[in-house]
Design a protein around this motif. Structure first.
Motif, short mmCIF file in Angstrom:
data_model
loop_
_atom_site.label_atom_id
_atom_site.label_comp_id
_atom_site.label_asym_id
_atom_site.label_seq_id
_atom_site.Cartn_x
_atom_site.Cartn_y
_atom_site.Cartn_z
N ASP A 229 0.17 -13.76 17.17
CA ASP A 229 -1.14 -13.31 17.66
C ASP A 229 -2.09 -13.30 16.47
O ASP A 229 -2.06 -12.37 15.65
CB ASP A 229 -1.05 -11.91 18.26
CG ASP A 229 -0.30 -11.89 19.58
OD1 ASP A 229 -0.37 -12.88 20.31
OD2 ASP A 229 0.36 -10.87 19.87
N THR A 230 -2.91 -14.33 16.36
CA THR A 230 -3.76 -14.47 15.18
C THR A 230 -5.16 -13.89 15.42
O THR A 230 -6.14 -14.61 15.45
CB THR A 230 -3.85 -15.94 14.74
OG1 THR A 230 -4.20 -16.74 15.89
CG2 THR A 230 -2.53 -16.41 14.17
N TYR A 231 -5.21 -12.57 15.58
CA TYR A 231 -6.51 -11.92 15.69
C TYR A 231 -7.23 -11.99 14.34
O TYR A 231 -6.60 -12.06 13.28
CB TYR A 231 -6.33 -10.46 16.11
CG TYR A 231 -5.74 -10.32 17.49
CD1 TYR A 231 -6.50 -10.58 18.62
CD2 TYR A 231 -4.41 -9.93 17.66
CE1 TYR A 231 -5.96 -10.46 19.89
CE2 TYR A 231 -3.86 -9.80 18.92
CZ TYR A 231 -4.63 -10.07 20.04
OH TYR A 231 -4.10 -9.96 21.29
N SER B 200 -1.77 -20.44 22.03
CA SER B 200 -1.02 -19.36 22.69
C SER B 200 -1.58 -19.03 24.07
O SER B 200 -0.93 -18.35 24.85
CB SER B 200 -1.02 -18.11 21.82
OG SER B 200 -2.31 -17.53 21.74
N ARG B 201 -2.78 -19.52 24.37
CA ARG B 201 -3.41 -19.23 25.65
C ARG B 201 -3.37 -20.40 26.63
O ARG B 201 -3.87 -20.29 27.74
CB ARG B 201 -4.86 -18.77 25.41
CG ARG B 201 -4.90 -17.35 24.91
CD ARG B 201 -6.11 -17.00 24.10
NE ARG B 201 -6.06 -15.59 23.71
CZ ARG B 201 -5.29 -15.12 22.73
NH1 ARG B 201 -4.52 -15.94 22.02
NH2 ARG B 201 -5.29 -13.82 22.45
N THR C 220 -3.93 -21.60 16.45
CA THR C 220 -2.85 -20.77 16.97
C THR C 220 -3.33 -19.94 18.15
O THR C 220 -2.65 -19.81 19.17
CB THR C 220 -2.33 -19.83 15.86
OG1 THR C 220 -2.02 -20.59 14.69
CG2 THR C 220 -1.09 -19.09 16.32
N TYR C 221 -4.53 -19.37 18.00
CA TYR C 221 -5.10 -18.52 19.04
C TYR C 221 -5.23 -19.25 20.37
O TYR C 221 -4.81 -18.76 21.42
CB TYR C 221 -6.46 -18.00 18.57
CG TYR C 221 -7.12 -17.00 19.49
CD1 TYR C 221 -6.90 -15.64 19.34
CD2 TYR C 221 -7.99 -17.42 20.49
CE1 TYR C 221 -7.52 -14.72 20.17
CE2 TYR C 221 -8.60 -16.51 21.34
CZ TYR C 221 -8.37 -15.16 21.16
OH TYR C 221 -8.98 -14.25 22.00
N VAL D 3 -5.86 -20.33 12.19
CA VAL D 3 -5.93 -19.14 13.04
C VAL D 3 -6.47 -19.51 14.43
O VAL D 3 -5.92 -19.11 15.46
CB VAL D 3 -6.82 -18.08 12.37
CG1 VAL D 3 -7.23 -17.00 13.35
CG2 VAL D 3 -6.09 -17.46 11.18
N CYS E 143 -13.70 -14.97 23.71
CA CYS E 143 -12.54 -15.80 23.40
C CYS E 143 -12.72 -16.35 21.99
O CYS E 143 -12.42 -15.68 21.02
CB CYS E 143 -12.42 -16.94 24.42
SG CYS E 143 -12.28 -16.38 26.15
N GLN E 144 -13.22 -17.58 21.89
CA GLN E 144 -13.66 -18.15 20.62
C GLN E 144 -14.95 -18.90 20.90
O GLN E 144 -15.07 -19.60 21.91
CB GLN E 144 -12.62 -19.12 20.05
CG GLN E 144 -11.35 -18.45 19.59
CD GLN E 144 -10.41 -19.37 18.82
OE1 GLN E 144 -9.99 -19.04 17.72
NE2 GLN E 144 -10.06 -20.51 19.38
#
Length: 383
Positions: free
Chosen positions: A193-195, A144-145, A140-141, A137, A160-161
């Motif tokens: 979109d791995t929220y 994508s950014r 991927t997150y 997850v 963000c993370q």
């Protein structure tokens, strides 16, 4: 050649050497950012100097010496370590002048980045399958950014993370990152979109109800796994004093005077608040949509999957009862924990929380390989 000149030559000569899977993480910014180059794990630099990086006339200065450039870059190399604002990171460092502030950006291989992220977002002693789901997850997150047109790809905070660098790493989560190397979640051939959130409270939320942006794989559905995990926020109750309620009402610019009653007007399919009704000494108002969830969280609720309603006064505070923690969209971490405890793989968790998606292998276009600010090699005196 003086020490600051040698450092500058290293930074300038190294520009343009970046790996395809590097991520640029904004880890520090301010009028002054201290930086130390620590060498590599195999060959650490003895007593590395601390360089105070500031901005002077739109250009970066190294411990008071003008660099002649608004951007300096030392790319990552195998085993390389840097210290930015007192925190040690793997990889290299990109320094940018942004107005009167310095941006300290850690440029790091995506797998090394995840070694810091995964245990910061999920307890490192959880079962392997849960950690592996979190790794996929998070990978991927961030992928994508990645955007070469921007000065950096992602920040290092909960906006963000979370990314605490080397100090946050743990052997268990390192194994989870390695076991899933390169794996990402895709939908229709594109990154999903791995929220994720801590605990869905027994029912996941859809992207439509949370943010008004529908996604076919981010849906509202019963979540028995989160319910069965019985996390610390699976079910909760808070008491909100009238003064706090009044403060939130003022924050949301509801001109109702002294609050008298507060109740849920409407809830979504997942049980999350979509409308809050407020009445007071000078009238009534309602908060709708995503703002309604924000209103509930401003009261101190860890989730908007709640019930409340009734009179509010100095003698009678508002009681809010709810389930879960976070927005509830996508992966529920406590749900992933329950699946892992039941012997299910990380793919089972991903399949449940992102229905209709696939797990693919990461492929980053060559155009993303190099920081946009350094698409041309730097020369002394030219940004």
């Amino acid at each position: 050649m003086r020490a600051w000149q040698r450092l500058l030559c290293v930074l300038l000569a190294a520009a343009g050497q970046a790996a395809a899977l590097d991520v640029r993480v904004l880890v520090a910014q301010g009028p002054q950012v201290p930086v130390r180059l620590l060498g590599t794990q195999a060959q650490p630099t003895p007593a590395p100097a601390t360089w105070q990086v500031t901005v002077r006339g739109g250009k970066l200065a190294l411990s008071g010496r003008d660099s002649g450039s608004a951007t300096l870059y030392l790319p990552p190399s195998p085993g390389s370590l840097v210290e930015i604002a007192g925190v040690t990171y793997r990889g290299g460092v990109l320094l940018r002048a942004e107005g009167n502030r310095v941006q300290g950006i850690n440029v790091v291989d995506i797998e090394d980045y995840l070694r810091g992220v995964v245990p910061a977002e999920m307890p490192a002693l959880w079962p392997d399958a849960a950690l592996q789901a979190q790794a996929v997850v998070a990978r991927t997150y961030v992928t994508s950014r990645v955007n070469p047109k921007q000065p950096y790809d992602i920040c290092a905070t909960q906006n963000c993370q979370m990314y605490p660098g080397v100090r946050g790493e743990h052997d268990s989560s390192n194994r989870a990152v390695a076991a899933t190397a390169g794996q990402v979640v895709t939908y229709g051939g594109k990154l999903a979109d791995t929220y994720f959130s801590a605990d869905s409270g027994g029912y996941t939320a859809s992207a439509q109800e949370a943010w008004g942006r529908p996604q076919p794989y981010l849906i509202a559905q019963p979540d028995p796994y989160s319910q069965g995990a019985a996390g610390p926020k699976a079910s909760w109750r808070i008491t909100v004093p009238q003064a706090k309620v009044q403060q939130v009402v003022t924050q949301f610019r509801l001109n109702v005077g002294t609050v008298q009653t507060l109740k849920v007007g409407r809830a979504s399919a997942s049980g999350r608040v979509e409308e809050v009704l407020v009445s007071g000494s000078r009238g009534s108002a309602r908060v709708r949509g995503a703002e309604a969830g924000g209103f509930v969280r401003a009261l101190g609720a860890p989730s908007s999957r709640v019930m409340f309603g009734g009179t509010v006064s100095a003698a009678q505070p508002l009681v809010v009862a709810g389930q879960g923690s976070g927005h509830g969209v996508g992966l529920s971490q406590y749900g992933a924990l329950a699946l892992a405890r039941a012997g299910q793989s990380h793919r089972a968790a991903l399949n449940f929380y992102y229905p209709g998606t696939q797990v693919g292998q990461l492929a980053v276009p060559a155009a993303q390989a190099e920081p946009a600010a350094l698409s041309q090699p730097l020369a002394l005196g030219r940004p």
